[in-house]
Design a protein around this motif. Sequence first.
Motif, PDB file in Angstrom:
ATOM      1  N   ILE A   6       0.837  -1.192   0.000  1.00  0.00           N
ATOM      2  CA  ILE A   6       0.000   0.000   0.000  1.00  0.00           C
ATOM      3  C   ILE A   6       0.878   1.250   0.000  1.00  0.00           C
ATOM      4  CG2 ILE A   6      -1.763   1.253   1.304  1.00  0.00           C
ATOM      5  CD1 ILE A   6      -2.350  -1.577   2.575  1.00  0.00           C
ATOM      6  N   ILE A 179     -14.125  -5.743  -4.616  1.00  0.00           N
ATOM      7  CA  ILE A 179     -13.672  -6.562  -3.491  1.00  0.00           C
ATOM      8  C   ILE A 179     -12.153  -6.561  -3.403  1.00  0.00           C
ATOM      9  CG2 ILE A 179     -13.518  -8.929  -2.620  1.00  0.00           C
ATOM     10  CD1 ILE A 179     -16.338  -9.362  -3.693  1.00  0.00           C
ATOM     11  N   PHE A 180     -11.508  -6.652  -4.559  1.00  0.00           N
ATOM     12  CA  PHE A 180     -10.040  -6.659  -4.553  1.00  0.00           C
ATOM     13  C   PHE A 180      -9.511  -5.410  -3.862  1.00  0.00           C
ATOM     14  CE2 PHE A 180      -5.891  -5.665  -6.393  1.00  0.00           C
ATOM     15  CZ  PHE A 180      -5.233  -6.864  -6.209  1.00  0.00           C
ATOM     16  N   VAL A 182     -11.206  -3.412  -1.768  1.00  0.00           N
ATOM     17  CA  VAL A 182     -11.622  -3.402  -0.360  1.00  0.00           C
ATOM     18  C   VAL A 182     -10.595  -4.180   0.464  1.00  0.00           C
ATOM     19  CG1 VAL A 182     -13.286  -4.384   1.262  1.00  0.00           C
ATOM     20  CG2 VAL A 182     -14.090  -3.057  -0.669  1.00  0.00           C
ATOM     21  N   LEU A 183     -10.170  -5.324  -0.048  1.00  0.00           N
ATOM     22  CA  LEU A 183      -9.171  -6.129   0.666  1.00  0.00           C
ATOM     23  C   LEU A 183      -7.839  -5.400   0.709  1.00  0.00           C
ATOM     24  CD1 LEU A 183      -9.896  -9.667  -0.774  1.00  0.00           C
ATOM     25  CD2 LEU A 183     -10.324  -8.887   1.531  1.00  0.00           C
ATOM     26  N   GLU A 184      -7.475  -4.814  -0.407  1.00  0.00           N
ATOM     27  CA  GLU A 184      -6.192  -4.124  -0.521  1.00  0.00           C
ATOM     28  C   GLU A 184      -6.115  -2.950   0.455  1.00  0.00           C
ATOM     29  OE1 GLU A 184      -2.877  -4.196  -3.494  1.00  0.00           O
ATOM     30  OE2 GLU A 184      -4.095  -5.570  -2.368  1.00  0.00           O
ATOM     31  N   GLU A 185      -7.253  -2.247   0.602  1.00  0.00           N
ATOM     32  CA  GLU A 185      -7.238  -1.033   1.430  1.00  0.00           C
ATOM     33  C   GLU A 185      -7.675  -1.315   2.858  1.00  0.00           C
ATOM     34  OE1 GLU A 185      -9.758   1.379  -0.964  1.00  0.00           O
ATOM     35  OE2 GLU A 185      -8.278   1.444  -2.583  1.00  0.00           O
ATOM     36  N   ARG A 186      -8.004  -2.553   3.157  1.00  0.00           N
ATOM     37  CA  ARG A 186      -8.411  -2.956   4.510  1.00  0.00           C
ATOM     38  C   ARG A 186      -9.561  -2.123   5.061  1.00  0.00           C
ATOM     39  NH1 ARG A 186      -3.111  -4.747   7.588  1.00  0.00           N
ATOM     40  NH2 ARG A 186      -1.855  -5.353   5.832  1.00  0.00           N
ATOM     41  N   VAL A 187     -10.598  -1.955   4.270  1.00  0.00           N
ATOM     42  CA  VAL A 187     -11.778  -1.249   4.754  1.00  0.00           C
ATOM     43  C   VAL A 187     -12.577  -2.205   5.637  1.00  0.00           C
ATOM     44  CG1 VAL A 187     -13.847  -0.016   4.045  1.00  0.00           C
ATOM     45  CG2 VAL A 187     -11.808   0.050   2.628  1.00  0.00           C
ATOM     46  N   VAL A 188     -13.149  -1.673   6.712  1.00  0.00           N
ATOM     47  CA  VAL A 188     -13.863  -2.539   7.648  1.00  0.00           C
ATOM     48  C   VAL A 188     -15.370  -2.461   7.455  1.00  0.00           C
ATOM     49  CG1 VAL A 188     -14.346  -2.964  10.074  1.00  0.00           C
ATOM     50  CG2 VAL A 188     -12.014  -2.443   9.339  1.00  0.00           C
ATOM     51  N   HIS A 189     -15.913  -1.239   7.273  1.00  0.00           N
ATOM     52  CA  HIS A 189     -17.369  -1.087   7.203  1.00  0.00           C
ATOM     53  C   HIS A 189     -17.842  -0.845   5.773  1.00  0.00           C
ATOM     54  CE1 HIS A 189     -18.580  -1.143  11.391  1.00  0.00           C
ATOM     55  NE2 HIS A 189     -17.397  -0.634  11.648  1.00  0.00           N
TER      56      HIS A 189
ATOM     57  N   GLU B  31      -9.715   1.758   8.171  1.00  0.00           N
ATOM     58  CA  GLU B  31     -10.344   2.299   9.374  1.00  0.00           C
ATOM     59  C   GLU B  31      -9.686   1.796  10.648  1.00  0.00           C
ATOM     60  OE1 GLU B  31     -14.669   2.043   9.412  1.00  0.00           O
ATOM     61  OE2 GLU B  31     -14.537   1.634   7.277  1.00  0.00           O
ATOM     62  N   SER B 458     -22.887  -3.812   9.386  1.00  0.00           N
ATOM     63  CA  SER B 458     -22.401  -3.336   8.091  1.00  0.00           C
ATOM     64  C   SER B 458     -20.918  -3.671   7.870  1.00  0.00           C
ATOM     65  CB  SER B 458     -22.604  -1.826   7.990  1.00  0.00           C
ATOM     66  OG  SER B 458     -21.790  -1.177   8.931  1.00  0.00           O
ATOM     67  N   ARG B 459     -20.340  -4.467   8.738  1.00  0.00           N
ATOM     68  CA  ARG B 459     -18.926  -4.788   8.533  1.00  0.00           C
ATOM     69  C   ARG B 459     -18.718  -5.723   7.356  1.00  0.00           C
ATOM     70  NH1 ARG B 459     -14.736  -5.223  13.393  1.00  0.00           N
ATOM     71  NH2 ARG B 459     -15.576  -3.596  14.731  1.00  0.00           N
ATOM     72  N   TYR B 460     -17.595  -5.545   6.653  1.00  0.00           N
ATOM     73  CA  TYR B 460     -17.234  -6.491   5.609  1.00  0.00           C
ATOM     74  C   TYR B 460     -16.826  -7.813   6.255  1.00  0.00           C
ATOM     75  CZ  TYR B 460     -17.165  -3.079   1.819  1.00  0.00           C
ATOM     76  OH  TYR B 460     -17.516  -2.169   0.870  1.00  0.00           O
ATOM     77  N   ALA B 463     -13.043  -8.603   6.662  1.00  0.00           N
ATOM     78  CA  ALA B 463     -12.196  -7.884   7.608  1.00  0.00           C
ATOM     79  C   ALA B 463     -12.305  -8.445   9.021  1.00  0.00           C
ATOM     80  CB  ALA B 463     -12.560  -6.392   7.595  1.00  0.00           C
TER      81      ALA B 463
ATOM     82  N   PHE C 219      -8.065 -14.049  -3.462  1.00  0.00           N
ATOM     83  CA  PHE C 219      -7.333 -12.791  -3.247  1.00  0.00           C
ATOM     84  C   PHE C 219      -6.625 -12.813  -1.891  1.00  0.00           C
ATOM     85  CE2 PHE C 219     -10.596 -10.421  -6.072  1.00  0.00           C
ATOM     86  CZ  PHE C 219      -9.835 -10.683  -7.195  1.00  0.00           C
TER      87      PHE C 219
END
Lengths: 201, 604, 276
Positions: A6, A179-180, A182-189, B31, B458-460, B463, C219
């Motif tokens: 990142i 999704i790729f 989201v995983l790469e950026e480590r988003v939680v919500h 986050e 709403s959590r993925y 994660a 992934f």
Amino acid sequence: MSNDSIETPRIRPWTLTTERIIIAGVLAAITIILGIVPNLGFIPLPNAVGNATIEHIPTIVSGIVAGPIIGIISGLIFGVLAFFRATDPFFKDPTVSIVPRLFIGLVSWAVFAGLVRINRDLAAAVAGFAGAATNTILVVSALIIRGYFPAAVIIPTVIVQAIFEAVIAAILTVILVRIFYVLEERVVHAPDKKPREQLPY
Amino acid sequence: MLLTRSLVSNSRINIMIELQNVTFNYSAQGERNVAPALQDISLRIPEGQTVAIIGHNGSGKSTLTKLISAIVFPQSGSITIDGLRVEAGGKDLWSIRERVGVVFQNPDDQLIAGTVIDEVAFGPENLGLPRSEIAERVHEAMATMDLLDAAQLSLSELSVSMKQRVAIAGVLAMRPRYLVLDEPTTMISGQTVRQLLATLHRLARERGMAIIYITHFMQEIADFERVIAMDGGHVLMDGSPATVFARADELRAVGLDVPVVTQLGHDLSQQGWTQIPPIVLSSEQLVAAFQSDQTTSAEPGLDALSNLPSSEIHSEDSTPLFDLRAISYIHRNNTPFAQEALHDFTLSVRTGEAVALVGATGSGKSTLIDLLAGLIKPASGRFYFGGENTGVNTFKMTRLRACVGVVFQSPESQIFEETVGKDVSFGPRQQKLPLHESRRLVQSSLEAVGLPYEDFRSRYTYALSGGQKRRVAIAGVLALEPKVIIFDEPMAGLDPRGRAELFALIRALRQREGLTICYASSSLKEVSELVDTVHILDKGRIVLSGTPREILTHAQQLAELDIALPEASQLALSLRHAIPSLRTDVLDLAELETALLKVHSVTL
Amino acid sequence: MFELSRYVTFGQYVNNDSILARMDPRAKLVCAILLIVLVSFLNTFPVFFLCLIFCTILHLASRISIGYILRSLKPFFLFLIIAFIFEVLFYAPARAPHWIWHWWFLGLSWAGITASLLTMIRVIFLYYLATMLTFTTSLVDLTDGLESLVSPLQKLGIPVNALVMVLVIALKFVPIFVNEVERLMKAQAARGLHFDQGNLLQRISKMALLLIPLFVSGFQKVKVLNVAMEARCYGSHRGWHRTKLRALHYKRFDLFALALTIVVCILLITVNILTA
């Protein structure tokens, strides 16, 4: 590397990294899975030719997330697999089953890289559509050039299926690329897309 | 010339891993607002030392392994391996990675090739060694890990413990000076763990390899020369096992513990057993202490069960919920790989009962779960659900599935939606429940598993941590409002804290009115306090049935089936060398102490 | 019901220790590629008769039962017949042939039947050769042979080693993914999903429920495997190279087979030109 991808600036598209090689391997495995698990790799369509395939989607995704070289490698593997597994006689011709597939990932990468500055979802959708269209157009062209079918017959036969495949590819590509990252950026919500009262959760 | 000589002599002095004031942060993007993974750590690990690192998830111990194997790089401070500096883009990176071998938790995550021999050769091939040298190293590594007979086997056919051995051989073939093992025993148990530890100590002894062993499990580290306890990115304790375990209260304060045998020794010496040393590290030490003590009776003293409450006799008037009669099932039927998984299998489970199905891999446990969940049909025999024959055409398997919820072994494969809320609401949506009803179910299920609804809905799902995933998987099952919940190895891969939390959760579920629980496991560790009845499976049949206590009297037989015992029973079994009359059907440490005191007092 | 592993007949290698199975994979690949490329351009009946003789000899050398091959061809024949009918009916050369029967763009002519027959025969030979290669060569040998054959290309900057590593990784993940799909299907069925019901849209969304988790898990595995491979000194930077434990050796038979293939190729080309 697990954490510093990142921080480092984006790797240039034409270089190979270990991570990109692994992405290609994983996506090639998914291509194989789509081919061998019954009912997973295609959608039964109510028309004469039968099924819309989604087997080219891993190749499209690999071009988008790992660059043009990996795109070509994935295409090659997809093509060789198609060549060896084909029960359809014309796909036992390498110019039909292998050559066209080399361009799927390449086209998808080029389209995505060109449009990503405008909007990532849009770029993914167009890249997915273009990748699937490349597959159909080149395979059909090869069938015509090799003299297996005359153009007047094959084009009307596959046109519905081709459009359907391209639309499915566009939708799935948007989801998968999202999704790729989201995983790469480590988003939680995840954001709620609808008001709460209209959601089942 | 002078310069090179000084470098050489310098590196000869520094044959060790050296960390000086190392701080490391994970990227702050996203986050997650996490504290530094490591803060100002200074450490030295010389060649040939065996070091165990203990600490919880998030204590920084896994980061430490990544730092010393030059996979991530410190933001401040310095790390040197034999005098070579660990830094991003450094020229010695490859040389460092050659010296430090890492074995990761899950062998599936690190095996690359198709066959055993190719896998072991992968590292040396990457080093660009000549072919003869590769062949020699591969042979040596496979001999060390006892894999020579398996050289040509395909990796996908191996058991987890076999894969683990291949993974270690793959690292050994690179001839590392430092062998780092990151929680290698989360996926294996029992006898296999003991073999692994013996091999590691042998490597340190015979080859002077430093072993850096990261674990959650205290009973594994008693034989190490040094123990480092970590918490919150700091080194909390650093010393011999005896000195670390002497500070039991401090360990407990950070959620760690001492081995059961140490606790037992401590308790006994508190009660005036003077022959027991203050810090006991192994059952052998206890045995020795008892053998030196002539007051202990050597003859069988007690008849096992007489003065304990025997199991309740349940009335047989109600129809059983599950009733399996003479069931057989064959895997991959009509293929060359056909294998009988269940054979003439009979089982009956009452409504509201909690039963454990315990057996080693290949005992037919997983097949039994699929059968109970209505996912497969028996090849022969009859299966009654609530008194109805499921074999008749009018019986809908979907009805059975609606009543039976299954929490499968790996939560990753149980969760398939993008967000927690979507995933938990999957069942209600399939049943086409109204939205408000579905929302209510999602909320109550998430709260029942201890996950705050507002935060988690709403959590993925990607994660989530391992423990959270398992809870979400359970919530997804609870949202179906099932009559039966089947747990398949729910504790596998969790750390002790995760295990304790899940244990409490299952215990709470057991109190629910009318809810039947089936708990499948390959060990008896958590089972005794969770269930009424235990069935031991072997080769597709039930070989033992009874209450947990009744089952534990057969400790020797269980050990032969490679079923891990609860720690107290395991300890009792090893103490039998010194005290043959000691009972093994002890459910916890307190009971073991009572039993020991009883044997002791017989001769007093 | 959820036993996916039974469908995974991936690679059809028959290890019967025949001379073809023992051949060096490089030599075998070269022969197979030469023959496949050549056959896809042949177009006269006499030359295909020669092919038939050659393939008969090849088949005897493989010691694989003809029944086994025919069984694997079964689904293929149906396609072939349908394709043949299509080809004949839609035959439309530049110059109008002598029609036996003609209606709009459909037609029946001897020229059309001959041309289609030749196409079908060609396709059958292609299928046979490709199948023969997979029946007599294990996947490991195939990858090894491929790697060492194309390794000179590495010097030209074509990432051959990367391609081979991609294959190795793909083969590693296939059984893992098969397992995962199987578990997912079980978990979904257990939570009330009916797999074989619903309209087109529902079917697509059900497929997405299997497909998307598969990609997600893929992934996530990339990161983990990346760490594991780099920890074992796998590199992809300039100047880095790896060696191999496996060694391939040409034997006398391999050279003989190569020479024979070249002779056959020349013969086929000559006959094809003479009879065209």
